[in-house]
Design an enzyme around this catalytic site. Structure first.
Site, PDB file in Angstrom:
ATOM      1  N   ARG A  16     -71.660   9.689  28.002  1.00  0.00           N
ATOM      2  CA  ARG A  16     -70.241   9.756  27.584  1.00  0.00           C
ATOM      3  C   ARG A  16     -69.400   8.633  28.208  1.00  0.00           C
ATOM      4  NH1 ARG A  16     -68.216  15.497  29.104  1.00  0.00           N
ATOM      5  NH2 ARG A  16     -69.587  15.141  30.880  1.00  0.00           N
ATOM      6  N   LYS A  19     -66.065   8.053  26.395  1.00  0.00           N
ATOM      7  CA  LYS A  19     -65.063   9.086  26.690  1.00  0.00           C
ATOM      8  C   LYS A  19     -64.310   8.749  27.966  1.00  0.00           C
ATOM      9  CE  LYS A  19     -64.834  13.856  28.399  1.00  0.00           C
ATOM     10  NZ  LYS A  19     -63.742  14.383  27.566  1.00  0.00           N
ATOM     11  N   ILE A 439     -53.577  30.324  21.737  1.00  0.00           N
ATOM     12  CA  ILE A 439     -54.845  30.488  21.029  1.00  0.00           C
ATOM     13  C   ILE A 439     -55.976  30.893  21.968  1.00  0.00           C
ATOM     14  CG2 ILE A 439     -56.495  29.327  19.506  1.00  0.00           C
ATOM     15  CD1 ILE A 439     -53.695  29.987  18.336  1.00  0.00           C
ATOM     16  N   SER A 441     -57.246  29.141  25.363  1.00  0.00           N
ATOM     17  CA  SER A 441     -57.572  28.370  26.563  1.00  0.00           C
ATOM     18  C   SER A 441     -56.327  27.725  27.154  1.00  0.00           C
ATOM     19  CB  SER A 441     -58.606  27.294  26.237  1.00  0.00           C
ATOM     20  OG  SER A 441     -58.115  26.401  25.261  1.00  0.00           O
ATOM     21  N   TRP A 569     -71.485  25.397  14.910  1.00  0.00           N
ATOM     22  CA  TRP A 569     -71.326  24.464  16.019  1.00  0.00           C
ATOM     23  C   TRP A 569     -72.531  24.439  16.949  1.00  0.00           C
ATOM     24  CZ3 TRP A 569     -65.460  25.044  17.638  1.00  0.00           C
ATOM     25  CH2 TRP A 569     -64.672  24.501  16.614  1.00  0.00           C
ATOM     26  N   CYS A 651     -58.689  26.161  12.745  1.00  0.00           N
ATOM     27  CA  CYS A 651     -57.918  24.945  12.996  1.00  0.00           C
ATOM     28  C   CYS A 651     -58.540  23.741  12.308  1.00  0.00           C
ATOM     29  CB  CYS A 651     -57.793  24.674  14.493  1.00  0.00           C
ATOM     30  SG  CYS A 651     -59.348  24.512  15.372  1.00  0.00           S
ATOM     31  N   HIS A 702     -53.353  18.391  19.972  1.00  0.00           N
ATOM     32  CA  HIS A 702     -54.237  17.232  20.065  1.00  0.00           C
ATOM     33  C   HIS A 702     -53.458  15.943  20.327  1.00  0.00           C
ATOM     34  CE1 HIS A 702     -57.930  19.321  19.076  1.00  0.00           C
ATOM     35  NE2 HIS A 702     -57.241  19.999  18.184  1.00  0.00           N
ATOM     36  N   CYS A 734     -53.897  25.232  18.402  1.00  0.00           N
ATOM     37  CA  CYS A 734     -55.256  25.382  18.907  1.00  0.00           C
ATOM     38  C   CYS A 734     -55.190  25.675  20.402  1.00  0.00           C
ATOM     39  CB  CYS A 734     -56.050  24.089  18.624  1.00  0.00           C
ATOM     40  SG  CYS A 734     -57.842  24.291  18.653  1.00  0.00           S
TER      41      CYS A 734
END
Length: 761
Positions: A16, A19, A439, A441, A569, A651, A702, A734
């Site tokens: 990653r 990222k 939602i 978290s 997923w 979502c 987001h 979300c």
């Protein structure tokens, strides 16, 4: 001689790296030059990983999204970012996520803007930024990104194949913000494409891969005509076009695809095997046919001997006109299985990540070009692994299979109608108008991540770890009570990922260490590997939810991931129908729902953000999928008493065309993403009278932008024009795990204030 190539490679890096480079830049901890250098280093490494192929893709690397890359290549920038004077990459991030790095925004004298709408890339869990059009959209080509990457790859001595999104798919994926006809833009768009192809030709490029995955969908006459128009206009290009389609069958589009005036055609031979013989009959004798023979969407080893059984006759027929490749870009699988150290040897022998899939491709090419004897050892090892998997008792559980067989209709039916349930739930919960919730978290802080990493590494014992997570849960509860939210959540501090957390506690799942896949931008997920029959050996969330409920008098939601999302997923087994695996998951989640209810949890949310994602690409095949997907959700959710309120969440998926199936879930409350689309997703409620309660998201989580109370009130007023106010909830789009507390607190404060304002209106 069969030629090998690849349609695209994972961008994020085996560990990653992309990222972390992106997030460092966005936080202002590194410079834009350092970010660009990180990208160049990843590209160089990935091209070297593909150096054994006859043709290597370029332009498939992206700092955020390949569709957004195409928008910038075409100069199709939303008006809200056209006056930006900083680095082009900063402007790119402004469209992708609402803003770039704080230092870049300050330097350019501009703050955040509305981020581009984001939705799923066909039936994958990858998200793309939706192109925006108006009747007066103009295209101004900027080929610099593609030319720079082409030069970089050539400097490594590679034979390159630039990859671009095709013009018809680009228009089909976008939205006309003024309601105009997107296809009216095709003549203007084709001029930009023709100019781009001419630039490639001037650079000596021989082949360009032009992706048109919408050929695997059902096309109206106008879109079929658009293909004819586009490729007859582009056929004069001096480069050879490899038109690539994937993710499904061509079916009725076979003749169209075979006869478009391009030099080559790539098709998905994993999902579209039935297309091949009729397609070859249509194919002109001069045209290359590229077959996607390795599954680019899943992690199981390819049955190489079985592929060769049907591929060898085609090779004899096509000769040098045959190319082989993965079915689609390898963007959708992890990078390297060799990085794994904790998967047991038997299970690991069943798997192939991106680099291993390219090795499989090379074995097939040698077998075709030199005969199977030349790779006899590799073929024998492949066959041995497949045989072990098929016979393994770890895969098959007769008790689970019997439970699925015994499912009947009463498992998926609530005891009473929604109206009766709503009355009982209102008496129990006593919520105000426009009730507020989130939602599920809350921010995954550095402290949470450190504690989890230490626990997994064995440096933290279970008691200390649980104490740390309880402290974070207590913090989340305190913050929500201080904000004045009506229905609370425990914040999910203990959860690494909404699917992985549950999969780790279910029999039939396995987990990689480095099996990361890009979902969008810097957001990576590590899909669990669903390898066997699924069962739940013990409760998974009850301890955390009951602890959180003990801290407050307000209702506390129990948070679960639904069976359809668990399926979609995950990397799913390929040896039984997906519907069978989904029903196994439904029974396991049902056990958890019933245990939560027994523990006194009165509100239970079963998230299904991936419900629409699993739809077949062809609408004619939707109903079969929706039937078993809805049945699976209802099996999971509907064993509870009337007084227990069931929520579900969806979502970043258009759902207007499946609204009847959404209603058939019979959840008491659904929450959906609507902030980025300006409540556009609620247009369906003009005609469809949704019977239950709904929470249209008013906070785009987001984006780092903090919405105002005024904006949230405006969004809810739009919702109230379509849905009775007494059935509306107020919530974010979300979960909030990717945000910082410094962003979450003011945003939720505005949200609560907006709800109070609406109550007083």
């Amino acid at each position: 001689m069969a030629l090998t190539h690849n349609l695209g490679f994972p961008r994020i890096g085996a560990k990653r790296e992309l990222k972390f480079a992106l997030e460092s830049y966005w936080k202002g901890e590194s410079s834009i030059d350092e970010l660009k250098a990180s990208g160049a280093a990843l590209r160089q490494r990935h091209w070297q990983d593909q150096a054994g192929l006859d043709l290597v893709p370029v332009g498939d690397f992206s700092f955020y999204d390949h569709v957004l890359d195409m928008s910038f290549t075409l100069g199709n920038l939303p008006k809200r970012v056209q006056g930006f004077h900083g680095d082009a990459l900063d402007n790119y991030f402004r469209v992708a996520r609402g803003r770039s790095a704080a230092s870049a925004e300050a330097h350019a004298g501009s703050g955040g803007v509305a981020a581009g709408e984001m939705t799923k890339w066909f039936d994958t869990n990858y998200h793309y930024i939706v192109p925006e059009f108006t009747a007066d959209t103009a295209f101004r080509l900027d080929a610099s990104r593609l030319l720079e990457q082409t030069a970089e790859a050539r400097a490594q001595g590679l034979r390159v194949k630039p990859v671009i999104v095709g013009p018809v798919t680009y228009l089909a994926l976008g939205k006309a913000k003024d309601g105009s006809n997107r296809l009216a833009l095709l003549p203007r768009l084709l001029k930009a494409y023709a100019e781009l192809l001419e630039i490639f030709a001037a650079q000596g490029v021989e082949w360009v891969q032009i992706d048109e995955p919408i050929l695997a969908t059902e096309l109206g006459a106008d879109w079929r005509h658009a293909f004819e128009t586009a490729y007859h206009q582009l056929k004069s290009s001096r480069v050879k076009l490899l038109l690539a389609t994937y993710f499904g069958q061509l079916a009725e589009n076979r003749y169209l695809a075979a006869n478009l005036p391009v030099a080559g055609l790539h098709v998905d031979a994993v999902n579209g095997r039935d297309d091949l013989l009729p397609l070859i009959d249509h194919l002109p004798v001069h045209k290359v046919l590229s077959l996607g023979v390795i599954n680019g969407r899943n992690v199981w080893k390819t049955d190489l001997n079985a592929v060769l059984d049907w591929l060898e006759p085609l090779s004899e027929r096509l000769g040098d006109r045959l190319w082989i490749a993965p079915s689609c870009s390898l963007l959708h699988v992890p990078v390297d299985l060799a990085s794994e150290r904790k998967l047991d040897a038997e299970l690991q022998s069943w798997l192939a990540f991106a680099l291993q899939k390219l090795e499989e491709l090379k074995v097939l090419a040698v077998a075709l070009n030199e005969g199977r004897a030349a790779v006899a050892e590799q073929l024998a090892a492949n066959q041995a692994a497949l045989t072990t998997r098929r016979a393994s008792p770890r895969v098959h559980n007769p008790e689970v299979q019997a439970a699925v067989t015994s499912i009947d209709s009463h498992l998926g039916t609530r005891k009473s109608s929604y109206n009766e349930r709503a009355r009982k739930q209102a008496e129990r919960l006593r919520l105000p108008a426009y009730p507020t919730t989130t939602i599920g978290s809350f921010p995954q802080t550095t402290e949470i991540r450190k504690a989890r990493a230490a626990f997994k590494a064995g440096r933290l014992d279970i008691a200390t770890y649980k104490a740390a997570m309880r402290a974070e849960i207590a913090r989340a509860v305190r913050e929500q009570e201080a904000l004045g939210l009506d229905v609370l959540v425990h914040g999910e501090a203990e959860r690494n990922d909404m699917v992985e957390f549950f999969g780790e506690q279910l029999d039939g799942y396995a987990f990689s260490q480095f099996g990361w896949v890009q979902s969008y931008g810097s957001r990576c997920v590590k899909p669990p590997i669903l390898f066997g029959d699924i069962s739940r050996p013990h409760p998974m969330t009850v301890e955390w939810s009951t602890y959180a409920q003990s801290l407050t008098e307000k209702p506390m939601k129990g948070m679960l991931t639904g069976p359809v999302t668990m399926l979609n997923w995950s990397f799913v087994r390929d040896d039984q129908p997906r519907s069978a695996s989904c029903k196994q998951l439904a029974l396991a989640i049902r056990d958890e729902v019933m245990d939560l209810e027994k523990a006194g949890v009165g509100v239970i949310q079963i998230d299904e953000p991936a419900l629409r994602e699993g739809l077949p690409l062809r609408e004619s095949q939707w109903q079969d999928y929706l039937d078993w997907a809805v049945e699976s959700f209802r099996i999971a959710a509907n064993g509870v008493r009337d007084e227990t309120q069931i929520h579900t969440h969806m979502c970043y998926s258009e759902f207007n065309d499946i609204i009847e199936s959404i209603a058939a879930l019979d959840a008491d409350v659904i929450t959906i993403e609507t902030a980025r689309s300006d409540m556009e997703l609620l247009d369906v409620f003009d005609d469809f009278k949704y019977p239950n309660e709904i929470g249209p998201g008013v906070y785009d989580i987001h984006s780092p932008n903090i919405p105002s109370q005024k904006r949230m009130v405006e969004l809810m007023q739009k919702a109230a024009a379509r849905i009775p106010a007494e059935r509306l909830w107020v919530n974010p789009d979300c979960g909030l795990k990717t945000r910082q507390w410094s962003e979450v607190i003011p945003a939720l404060s505005s949200m609560v204030s907006a709800a109070r304002s609406l109550r007083g209106a």
